[in-house]
Scaffold this active site. Structure first.
Site, PDB file in Angstrom:
ATOM      1  N   CYS A 103      41.473  42.265  34.731  1.00  0.00           N
ATOM      2  CA  CYS A 103      42.459  41.816  35.727  1.00  0.00           C
ATOM      3  C   CYS A 103      43.800  42.509  35.535  1.00  0.00           C
ATOM      4  CB  CYS A 103      42.639  40.303  35.641  1.00  0.00           C
ATOM      5  SG  CYS A 103      43.884  39.677  36.794  1.00  0.00           S
ATOM      6  N   ARG A 106      47.734  40.001  35.476  1.00  0.00           N
ATOM      7  CA  ARG A 106      47.887  38.959  34.461  1.00  0.00           C
ATOM      8  C   ARG A 106      49.314  38.609  34.097  1.00  0.00           C
ATOM      9  NH1 ARG A 106      44.124  41.101  29.874  1.00  0.00           N
ATOM     10  NH2 ARG A 106      43.877  42.990  31.146  1.00  0.00           N
ATOM     11  N   TRP A 277      45.864  36.308  44.272  1.00  0.00           N
ATOM     12  CA  TRP A 277      45.994  36.855  45.624  1.00  0.00           C
ATOM     13  C   TRP A 277      45.486  38.285  45.578  1.00  0.00           C
ATOM     14  CZ3 TRP A 277      49.970  34.688  42.814  1.00  0.00           C
ATOM     15  CH2 TRP A 277      50.766  35.575  42.101  1.00  0.00           C
ATOM     16  N   GLU A 282      41.613  46.275  46.935  1.00  0.00           N
ATOM     17  CA  GLU A 282      40.323  45.583  46.775  1.00  0.00           C
ATOM     18  C   GLU A 282      39.594  45.521  48.115  1.00  0.00           C
ATOM     19  OE1 GLU A 282      42.393  42.051  44.614  1.00  0.00           O
ATOM     20  OE2 GLU A 282      40.308  42.084  43.929  1.00  0.00           O
TER      21      GLU A 282
HETATM   22  N1  ARG Z   1      37.644  42.266  44.172  1.00  0.00           N
HETATM   23  C1  ARG Z   1      37.255  40.984  44.681  1.00  0.00           C
HETATM   24  C2  ARG Z   1      37.244  41.014  46.204  1.00  0.00           C
HETATM   25  O1  ARG Z   1      37.592  41.996  46.760  1.00  0.00           O
HETATM   26  C3  ARG Z   1      38.188  39.884  44.204  1.00  0.00           C
HETATM   27  C4  ARG Z   1      38.395  39.789  42.709  1.00  0.00           C
HETATM   28  C5  ARG Z   1      39.626  39.001  42.331  1.00  0.00           C
HETATM   29  N2  ARG Z   1      40.829  39.571  42.893  1.00  0.00           N
HETATM   30  C6  ARG Z   1      42.033  39.065  42.781  1.00  0.00           C
HETATM   31  N3  ARG Z   1      43.011  39.683  43.376  1.00  0.00           N
HETATM   32  N4  ARG Z   1      42.290  37.957  42.120  1.00  0.00           N
HETATM   33  O2  ARG Z   1      36.935  40.079  46.882  1.00  0.00           O
END
Ligand code: ARG
Length: 416
Positions: A103, A106, A277, A282
């Site tokens: 992560c 953090r 968030w 991602e």
């Molecule tokens: N990578 C994952 C997604 O795209 C989420 C993982 C957690 N991500 C976060 N920003 N807390 O759905």
């Protein structure tokens, strides 16, 4: 591909002794799942409890932990497990975040809010409380980091389990020709939900899946629709290209991991959905772009009028940048918290400095920390990290990964 194959390829933190609930699908299509894991030898639990309680007493300056440890040990001798105080649970959940090698976000580990729902174990109640989790985390877009901790595993009495990998996931319907409408990552779980009696959604590429929840004990998994008001979604538009909206793209506002086990002081909380968030990449560089996910780069490149005949035109790179601009722009316009990879990389470096000043080593997995686009333009690219297996931790049980894929057979050797 950073997703399932990668996860499986990495060494996993598999806590010994989480009993896996068994359940057989009538007609035998789902095989017996899991298989009884041996209960951990008592000394392992005693050791893990003492280690955790010592960590908390040290970090929170609570003085000598000996009395608390003795009480926990007496409880374990009596009942085979022990109960955390709410303060211990909160500390454990936060430190588990701090210990998450993968992560980048953090820096905020102390701000995690914790809902103590350890009395909740019934499937229906878990589903309802999970919907409420989303509402409390979303707050109309001002997203905050939140975890809901449901009943732990106890000897002979498994806690509940959420089979979805996240609380909000889009269905992937496998068509007769093998192609998938929606998110191919969730094709297995979608098929499973349909087998369990979910009638299916309208059939768009972005149908929200029901929660597949297995209540504590030997309850059968069952589907529970998420109420619309619990699921905030953002429609994607682009800061310049007005045609972008017609692509009909969207993503959900809150990433809430739902099938990782929170392990604190030897106790397993298998249902403990948590969220932060999103970082834009991602969605824009993985979920919508990966060839085994929504695979949208060719379509976007075509709309952008790029020459896709040769990779050397860098059409993929250019499409990626515009897609990621669209994600950040759309979340911002909708007033939904989102971070970008430049900001978050800097903050992670701040986090490392802060932790080092506290005398703590930070474990990190370079291949997960470095953003999937523009890596070398971020400071995290230009250094190395060490991964550390600290506890408390959020861990992937191989069984839970298989359940999220809708596979419910042949994993009975896990954890042995
Ligand atoms: N990578 C994952 C997604 O795209 C989420 C993982 C957690 N991500 C976060 N920003 N807390 O759905």
């Amino acid at each position: 591909m950073r997703n399932f194959p990668r996860i499986d390829g990495h060494r996993e933190l598999v806590p010994q002794g989480c009993p896996q609930p068994r359940w057989e699908e009538p007609g035998g299509r789902l095989d017996r799942f899991g298989g009884a894991r041996r209960d951990p030898p008592a000394y392992e639990l005693l050791r893990a409890a003492a280690e955790f309680l010592t960590l908390r007493h040290t970090e929170e300056r609570l003085g000598d932990p000996a009395r608390r440890i003795a009480a926990a040990h007496a409880e374990i001798a009596d009942t085979g497990t022990y109960r955390h105080s709410t303060e211990e649970l909160v500390f454990g959940a936060r430190v588990a975040w701090r210990n998450a090698n993968r992560c980048i976000g953090r820096l905020y580990w102390r701000s995690l809010r914790v809902r103590d729902l350890r009395e909740v174990r019934d499937g229906e109640d878990v589903a309802e409380a999970s919907a409420e989790h989303l509402r409390e985390a979303t707050r109309d877009g001002r997203i905050r980091a939140l975890i809901s901790v449901f009943a732990p595993d106890e000897p002979g009495r498994p806690g509940p389990r959420i089979w979805n990998e996240q609380l909000v996931r889009y269905a992937g319907y496998t068509r007769p020709d093998g192609a998938v409408t929606g998110d191919p990552r969730n094709a297995g779980l979608t098929a499973l939900a349909l087998r369990l009696g979910w009638p299916g959604g309208p059939g768009t590429p972005f149908d929200v899946l029901p929660l597949v929840v297995q209540g504590g004990g030997d309850e059968k998994p069952a589907c529970h629709d998420l109420p619309d008001d619990a699921v905030l979604q953002v429609e994607l538009t682009h800061p310049e290209h007005t045609w972008w909206r017609a692509l009909g793209l969207r993503w959900h506002a809150v990433p809430a991991l739902a099938n990782m086990c929170l392990e604190i002081g030897g106790v397993c909380y298998p249902a403990a959905p948590f969220n932060g968030w999103y970082m834009g990449t991602e969605i824009g560089a993985r979920n919508l772009a990966d060839t085994d996910r929504y695979d949208l780069l060719p379509r976007i490149a075509e709309h952008l009028g790029l020459d896709t005949r040769s990779d050397r035109t860098l059409w993929k790179d250019r499409a990626l940048v515009e897609l990621n601009r669209a994600v950040l722009h759309s979340f911002d316009r909708a007033g939904v918290t989102v971070t970008d990879h430049h900001t978050e990389s800097r903050r992670f470096i701040d986090h490392l400095g802060r932790e080092e000043r506290k005398g703590r080593r930070v474990g990190a997995d370079w291949s997960w920390i470095v953003p999937p686009i523009s890596a070398s333009a971020t400071p995290v690219f230009h250094r190395t990290f060490e991964t550390l297996e600290h506890r408390p931790a959020y861990v992937h049980h191989p069984e839970a990964l298989a359940r999220a894929r809708g596979e419910v057979t042949a994993v009975s050797t896990a954890g042995r």
